[in-house]
Every structure is written in C-alpha cells, then in structure tokens.
Design an enzyme around this catalytic site. Sequence first.
Site, PDB file in Angstrom:
ATOM      1  N   TRP A   7      92.445  67.633  61.393  1.00  0.00           N
ATOM      2  CA  TRP A   7      91.886  68.779  60.658  1.00  0.00           C
ATOM      3  C   TRP A   7      92.946  69.802  60.297  1.00  0.00           C
ATOM      4  CZ3 TRP A   7      87.923  67.437  58.230  1.00  0.00           C
ATOM      5  CH2 TRP A   7      86.916  66.652  58.799  1.00  0.00           C
ATOM      6  N   ASP A  61      90.425  77.778  62.671  1.00  0.00           N
ATOM      7  CA  ASP A  61      89.330  76.849  62.430  1.00  0.00           C
ATOM      8  C   ASP A  61      88.678  76.628  63.795  1.00  0.00           C
ATOM      9  OD1 ASP A  61      87.634  74.727  62.030  1.00  0.00           O
ATOM     10  OD2 ASP A  61      89.132  73.411  61.108  1.00  0.00           O
ATOM     11  N   LYS A  95      78.419  71.537  64.528  1.00  0.00           N
ATOM     12  CA  LYS A  95      78.749  71.186  65.908  1.00  0.00           C
ATOM     13  C   LYS A  95      78.014  72.086  66.900  1.00  0.00           C
ATOM     14  CE  LYS A  95      82.225  68.969  63.684  1.00  0.00           C
ATOM     15  NZ  LYS A  95      83.239  69.231  62.667  1.00  0.00           N
TER      16      LYS A  95
HETATM   17  C1  LIG Z   1      84.099  68.990  61.626  1.00  0.00           C
HETATM   18  C2  LIG Z   1      85.353  69.764  61.432  1.00  0.00           C
HETATM   19  C3  LIG Z   1      85.820  70.099  60.149  1.00  0.00           C
HETATM   20  C4  LIG Z   1      85.153  69.641  58.882  1.00  0.00           C
HETATM   21  O1  LIG Z   1      83.957  70.279  58.672  1.00  0.00           O
HETATM   22  P1  LIG Z   1      83.133  70.019  57.324  1.00  0.00           P
HETATM   23  O2  LIG Z   1      81.962  70.924  57.520  1.00  0.00           O
HETATM   24  O3  LIG Z   1      82.767  68.570  57.275  1.00  0.00           O
HETATM   25  O4  LIG Z   1      83.984  70.410  56.183  1.00  0.00           O
HETATM   26  C5  LIG Z   1      86.974  70.858  60.068  1.00  0.00           C
HETATM   27  N1  LIG Z   1      87.627  71.276  61.164  1.00  0.00           N
HETATM   28  C6  LIG Z   1      87.212  70.959  62.404  1.00  0.00           C
HETATM   29  C7  LIG Z   1      87.974  71.445  63.594  1.00  0.00           C
HETATM   30  C8  LIG Z   1      86.058  70.197  62.579  1.00  0.00           C
HETATM   31  O5  LIG Z   1      85.646  69.883  63.816  1.00  0.00           O
END
Ligand SMILES: *Cc1c(COP(=O)(O)O)cnc(C)c1O
Length: 360
Positions: free
Chosen positions: A102, A172, A196
């Site tokens: 990511w 993030d 999540k």
């Molecule tokens: C799941 C995730 C993403 C991607 O999220 P989307 O909603 O599919 O764009 C980005 N960064 C992290 C750390 C994630 O766990």
Amino acid sequence: MSRVYNFSAGPSMLPETVLKRAAAEMLDCSGSGQSVMEMSHRSKEYEEIIHGAEALLREIMNIPANYKVLFMQGGASSQFAMAPLNLFRKSKRADFVHTGTWSGKAISEAKRYGTARVVASSEDKNFTYIPACDKSLFDPAADYAHITTNNTIEGTLFKTLPDTGNVPLAADMSSNILSQVYDVSRFGLIYAGAQKNIGPAGLTVVIVREDLIGAQLEITPTMFNYKIQAENGSMYNTPPCYAIYIAKLVFELVKSQGGVAAMEALNIKKAGLLYDFLDNSKLFKSPVAPQARSLMNIPFTAPSDDLNNAFVKEAAKAGMVNLKGHRSVGGMRASIYNAMPVEGVQKLVDFMKTFENSHK
Ligand SMILES: *Cc1c(COP(=O)(O)O)cnc(C)c1O
C-alpha cells in the site's frame, strides 16, 4: 442462520449488533417511514445521522477542534492522489516510509504530482519489519511525510510514530484506525478506507489539520479538494449516505464498549492468543519481526504449500473463512479487526492446535 468467522483483510466482519440494528431499521429508520438509503441527504433526519457520525468520531478519537473530519468516497486508494494534490503546497516534495504494497501505491501516485522520496524502506526483507526512522532522515522542507501505520498485507505495525519535526505527518490508517489509541495532534492528515474497522467499502474517512487545506494544486478536481469538502460538510455532492449511517452505528458501539482504549486492550488480548500460539508451534511460523507485529493482520505459514492449502480448506469447512494469505506473502493471514470476537480467535487457535497435532 449460521454466521461464519470471517478473517478477510477487507471488506471484513461488522459487529453483529450493528447489522441487527441496521436490519431492524431497514424499512423505517427512526419513525421516518423510510430506509436511510432512500432519504434525501438534505433532510433533517439525514443531517442528524451525518452530524452524529462526525461528533461520535471526534469524541472517540479525541480529534482536536482545529481538524476537519471529512466523509469521502473512493477508498484509501483515492487518497493516494488526494493527499499530494492537497498537501503539495510549497516545495511539492514528500518523504515516504516504504513498508509494503500500500505504501508503494501511495508513492507511485504522489510521483504524478511532485517529488516522492523514499527515506526508509523494508523492501530488502519482503517488508517483514518496520525500518528505523530517525528524524534526520526527513527533509525539513518537505510538504509532508507519509507512513502506513498498519501494513495490512505484510502484517506489520509502526509501534512508535516517526518524529518528523515541523513536517506534517500523513498516515494511511485504513487497517488500524479505531484499533488503538492515537494522538491525532501528532498528524497533519489521517485517512482510512472504511471496510476494515469502520463500515462498508467506498466510504473514506479523512481527518486533516485545518491549516493544511486550501492551498491545493491548481489541477485538483473539485471533488478531491479537501477545502471544498470541508466547506460543504462532506456534502458537495451526495455523500455515501448509507455507509456513513453504518459508520455511525459502529462509532456508537465503540463508545458504548469503552472507547478506543477498550478496543486496544481487547485487540492486544486477541492478537496475543495467536502470537503466543505461533511462538510455541512446531508447524506454523510468523514471518514478521516480533517487534513489528500487527494487532490486526497476522500472517503465518505452514512448511509447505500443500499444508497451507489444506489448512485454508479445512478451516473454511469449520466456519472460519478467508484465511488464505496474500499472494505476495503466501501461507495464511488472519485479519482480526475490532469486530472479530475473542471467541473467533480462540476458535482459530484451537483449530490450529488440532491441525498441528494431526500433521506432525
Ligand atoms: C485496504 C487498504 C487500502 C485500499 O483501500 P481501498 O478502499 O480499496 O482503496 C489502502 N491502504 C491500506 C493500508 C489498506 O489496508
């Protein structure tokens, strides 16, 4: 009805009480005679929902008044573009700690709009650890420094936040928001996809310090502009109304269960059950450096692909689904977000013990 324990990395489990409440309110929410999905986002009823969601999130995360809370769309992946578009205010340079898939995507996207420099990386060991991030690594003239607090795919967690001095820290936090207590004032920007720990996929929570918005790049699309979103209360257009409603129910539940600190204590307990077992297992191993272990995503491997495949298959038959690891890591991965009950983790550990005994 038989519910499974869903160990998916995302979308993932939601608390059963939230799903039941949503079901009960499906046809008639709070005496409005409508489902939240049918409501005008400009109605009084809906305003209460979105304002309530923001107030609850501010309360449970202790978000200071000089931060905006935005409910956006497009997932964390859209934030990979929005962060540089909005935060490249001066030098158009950002520093990144590269800790997995990511963060790699965040870096590639930022490069489209300015300079994205990797100041530390754990790529040399397949992202199984968190690199040391001394303050001296960071460019004092960078517009921001970016980390991925929890690496969903690799199963690593920043146990301490890097000191970036006056450079705003952007994070993030998609896979560990609300799972442990963070001091929001340490960050300039926090963003998280909802699927999540918060609610349905698509909804994206953005928490941004006020003084960082309003100096976005000229090319920033209106819908991607934090300032416009803030001025319009996340309602420049129709927001993801239903997803925000579910998020509100989740925030309410977190509050009623003792807040984020209580979630953290429970998450330490749940992850501990699994790590303790892994540390003593003769069959299963954790690929992650012990001092970087995630509380949310726990990869583990058996000695062969045949055993890994058999494990995933047999676990699914026993009501524990989505345990297959990400292809870049292999083996298994148990994602145990806030909504995964202790009983689910205990059941997994018991199953692993039985599996180990029958495959010695
Ligand atoms: C799941 C995730 C993403 C991607 O999220 P989307 O909603 O599919 O764009 C980005 N960064 C992290 C750390 C994630 O766990």
